[in-house]
Design an enzyme around this catalytic site. Structure first.
Site, PDB file in Angstrom:
ATOM      1  N   ASP A  13       0.808  -1.233   0.000  1.00 47.31           N
ATOM      2  CA  ASP A  13       0.000   0.000   0.000  1.00 47.31           C
ATOM      3  C   ASP A  13       0.835   1.275   0.000  1.00 47.31           C
ATOM      4  O   ASP A  13       0.422   2.309   0.541  1.00 47.31           O
ATOM      5  CB  ASP A  13      -0.959   0.009   1.218  1.00 47.31           C
ATOM      6  CG  ASP A  13      -1.893  -1.175   1.194  1.00 47.31           C
ATOM      7  OD1 ASP A  13      -2.198  -1.663   0.103  1.00 47.31           O
ATOM      8  OD2 ASP A  13      -2.310  -1.615   2.279  1.00 47.31           O
ATOM      9  N   LYS A  16       1.745   2.220  -5.139  1.00 48.02           N
ATOM     10  CA  LYS A  16       2.265   1.681  -6.406  1.00 48.02           C
ATOM     11  C   LYS A  16       1.338   2.007  -7.577  1.00 48.02           C
ATOM     12  O   LYS A  16       1.788   2.414  -8.647  1.00 48.02           O
ATOM     13  CB  LYS A  16       2.450   0.149  -6.281  1.00 48.02           C
ATOM     14  CG  LYS A  16       3.446  -0.257  -5.213  1.00 48.02           C
ATOM     15  CD  LYS A  16       3.519  -1.753  -5.028  1.00 48.02           C
ATOM     16  CE  LYS A  16       2.304  -2.366  -4.384  1.00 48.02           C
ATOM     17  NZ  LYS A  16       2.081  -2.004  -2.975  1.00 48.02           N
ATOM     18  N   GLY A  40      -4.617  -4.206  -3.848  1.00 44.49           N
ATOM     19  CA  GLY A  40      -5.599  -3.156  -4.136  1.00 44.49           C
ATOM     20  C   GLY A  40      -4.805  -1.921  -4.494  1.00 44.49           C
ATOM     21  O   GLY A  40      -4.177  -1.319  -3.633  1.00 44.49           O
ATOM     22  N   HIS A  41      -4.750  -1.589  -5.769  1.00 38.37           N
ATOM     23  CA  HIS A  41      -3.923  -0.474  -6.236  1.00 38.37           C
ATOM     24  C   HIS A  41      -4.838   0.683  -6.632  1.00 38.37           C
ATOM     25  O   HIS A  41      -5.652   0.554  -7.542  1.00 38.37           O
ATOM     26  CB  HIS A  41      -3.047  -0.919  -7.413  1.00 38.37           C
ATOM     27  CG  HIS A  41      -2.009  -1.920  -7.006  1.00 38.37           C
ATOM     28  ND1 HIS A  41      -1.048  -2.388  -7.858  1.00 38.37           N
ATOM     29  CD2 HIS A  41      -1.767  -2.523  -5.814  1.00 38.37           C
ATOM     30  CE1 HIS A  41      -0.264  -3.245  -7.209  1.00 38.37           C
ATOM     31  NE2 HIS A  41      -0.695  -3.351  -5.967  1.00 38.37           N
ATOM     32  N   GLN A 224       2.008  -5.975  -3.277  1.00 36.38           N
ATOM     33  CA  GLN A 224       2.478  -6.091  -1.893  1.00 36.38           C
ATOM     34  C   GLN A 224       3.786  -5.296  -1.724  1.00 36.38           C
ATOM     35  O   GLN A 224       3.999  -4.335  -2.432  1.00 36.38           O
ATOM     36  CB  GLN A 224       2.646  -7.565  -1.468  1.00 36.38           C
ATOM     37  CG  GLN A 224       1.324  -8.323  -1.337  1.00 36.38           C
ATOM     38  CD  GLN A 224       0.741  -8.811  -2.635  1.00 36.38           C
ATOM     39  OE1 GLN A 224       1.398  -9.467  -3.412  1.00 36.38           O
ATOM     40  NE2 GLN A 224      -0.515  -8.502  -2.900  1.00 36.38           N
ATOM     41  N   THR A 301      -9.820  -4.801   1.904  1.00 34.98           N
ATOM     42  CA  THR A 301     -10.648  -5.321   2.994  1.00 34.98           C
ATOM     43  C   THR A 301     -11.281  -4.215   3.828  1.00 34.98           C
ATOM     44  O   THR A 301     -12.132  -4.494   4.666  1.00 34.98           O
ATOM     45  CB  THR A 301      -9.790  -6.199   3.928  1.00 34.98           C
ATOM     46  OG1 THR A 301      -8.677  -5.402   4.377  1.00 34.98           O
ATOM     47  CG2 THR A 301      -9.265  -7.430   3.217  1.00 34.98           C
TER      48      THR A 301
END
Ligand code: GDP
Ligand code: IMO
Ligand code: MG
Length: 423
Positions: A13, A16, A40-41, A224, A301
């Protein structure tokens, strides 16, 4: 031409997605090489926020080809939802999104196995995103997995059934309470597979190497971060893939001597979501302030992210393992208004002061040693050139560059594409 890499240096996070989107104009091809829908980007431009999971962050650019490499794990159900999210923006993804035949498939039972495994661990759980990542990579290395290329086989359904039946037996073995309706999940899975099959499947290592020969430029987008790497992260509180530079070679089929720049991206502070050690974690008002101003909630999430000061011991380790050639510092705007900033430059480890990441960074072994730096008050979000930085921010940046021995080429001062300052 070479393949440039963009890698998260912390626990994910870092931003990226935003930076890949900013850099895409300079590349012909954007390629994901590991991870899956645990990622999640986030990208923001024209007042709209997009969150991508498996699709590379170059997808919004007219002329970029987006490749999902062999090292990625794909859940057709999540993937098709992601495609549907692109419809409304008129993105012609059939033309510019291609998938490696060698990428592994996440089955509904992989997700259930993830849930069963976590439930069985109780308090020692990893804090997984429960997207089936661990079980899918286990089947890959265990040589049981199903791949995108298998969708083209006549007997795919039989292969699917054999693996899913085995998974069901494993779920029962865990003997934990995981409720599910497999028939319903499988209906959704096979419907999504039918949509997925409308896309182009390729031998991506061949495609990428030919592209290099034809002078195309390629940017590999990591998911990640280095501290979640299966080998070099805070094991076992990690993900199940190599998130570091070497993962790009195996996850795309490009040789190490084809790697060009390695862009390392980090937040001006540190966050982590899920369980596991975090030496500079804050439990006070400073941590709360970072979480609030930085809006630190997981893109996948929605879980709150744990926050703390920048950890240079860990960052140096990540720079070394990845061979970082340029740094990008994100969320500098979030640190505006702190009177004093702290940077962890060493650990007190079992009575000794050390400057490298030891085997075990559990709380009971490690106490961070901090250097204090004066903070700044200025709001950075409206700045558009490095010349406008307050002196204290320049001091912060120069301190880091000196410690890390790598230049910080981009400073990000807000989530929008335009809030990106080149140095
Ligand atoms: P990724 O997984 O590395 O792509 O990062 P995420 O998208 O999960 O999390 C980064 C979050 O920070 C997102 O909500 C971004 O919109 C936001 N973000 C990125 N850069 C900046 C920045 O410079 N300042 C602020 N305030 N937010 C940022
Ligand atoms: P991006 O690409 C932050 C974390 C989970 C958990 C651990 C294992 O958006 O930076 P997994 O689902 O892989 O079994 O979870 O890793 N994690 C991430 N944390 N950003 C991510 O991706 C993450 N992907 C996994 O929270 O602690
Ligand atoms: Mg993310």
């Amino acid at each position: 031409m070479a393949v440039d890499l963009l890698l998260g240096l912390q626990w994910g996070d870092e931003g990226k997605g935003k930076i890949v989107d900013v850099l895409t104009k300079d590349y012909d091809i954007i390629a994901r090489f590991q991870g899956g829908p645990n990622a999640g980007h986030t990208l923001e431009f024209d007042g709209i926020k997009h969150v991508l999971r498996t699709i590379p962050s170059g997808i919004f650019h007219e002329n970029s080809i987006n490749v999902i490499g062999n090292g990625v794990v794909i859940d057709p159900v999540v993937f098709v939802k992601e495609l549907e999210g692109l419809h409304q923006f008129g993105i012609d993804y059939k033309k510019k999104l291609i998938l490696s035949r060698k990428a592994h498939l996440i089955l509904p039972t992989h997700r259930l196995l993830d849930a069963a495994s976590e439930a069985s661990k109780g308090k020692a759980k990893i804090g997984s995103t429960l997207k089936g990542i661990g079980p899918t990579y286990m089947d890959k290395t265990g040589r049981n997995g199903l791949r995108i290329g298998d969708l083209e086989l006549d007997d795919f359904k039989e292969r699917y059934r054999a693996l899913a039946d085995k998974h069901e037996a494993m779920i029962n073995f865990y003997n934990v309470d995981v409720q599910y309706d497999l028939e319903e999940l499988e209906k959704e899975f096979f419907e999504s597979v039918a949509t997925l099959k409308e896309l182009t499947f390729i031998d991506s290592e061949e495609f990428l190497n030919q592209s290099l020969k034809n002078n195309k430029t390629i940017l590999a987008e990591g998911a990640q971060g280095s501290l979640l790497d299966i080998d070099f992260g805070t094991y076992p509180f990690v993900t199940s893939s190599n998130t570091t530079a070497a993962g790009a070679c195996t996850g795309l089929g490009v040789a190490p001597n084809k790697i060009g720049e390695v862009f390392g991206i980090f937040k001006a502070y540190t966050t982590r979501v899920g369980s596991g050690p975090f030496p500079t974690e804050l439990f006070d008002g400073d941590g709360e302030k970072m979480a609030k101003i930085g809006n630190e909630f997981g893109a996948v999430t929605g879980r709150p992210r744990r926050c703390g000061w920048l950890d240079l011991v860990a960052l140096k380790y990540a720079v070394q393992v990845n061979g970082v050639t340029q740094l990008m510092m994100m969320k500098a705007d979030v640190l505006s208004g702190f009177k004093t900033l702290k940077i962890c430059t060493a650990y007190k480890y079992k009575g000794e002061t050390i400057q490298h990441l030891p085997y075990n960074i559990e709380e009971e072994n490690v106490t961070p040693v901090y250097t204090e730096i004066k903070g700044w008050d200025k709001d950075l979000t409206q700045l558009d050139a490095a010349g406008q930085f307050p002196k204290a921010l320049n001091d912060y940046i120069e301190f880091l560059e000196k410690e890390l021995n790598v230049p910080i080429k981009i400073v990000s001062v807000g989530p929008d594409r335009t809030q990106t300052i080149h140095r």
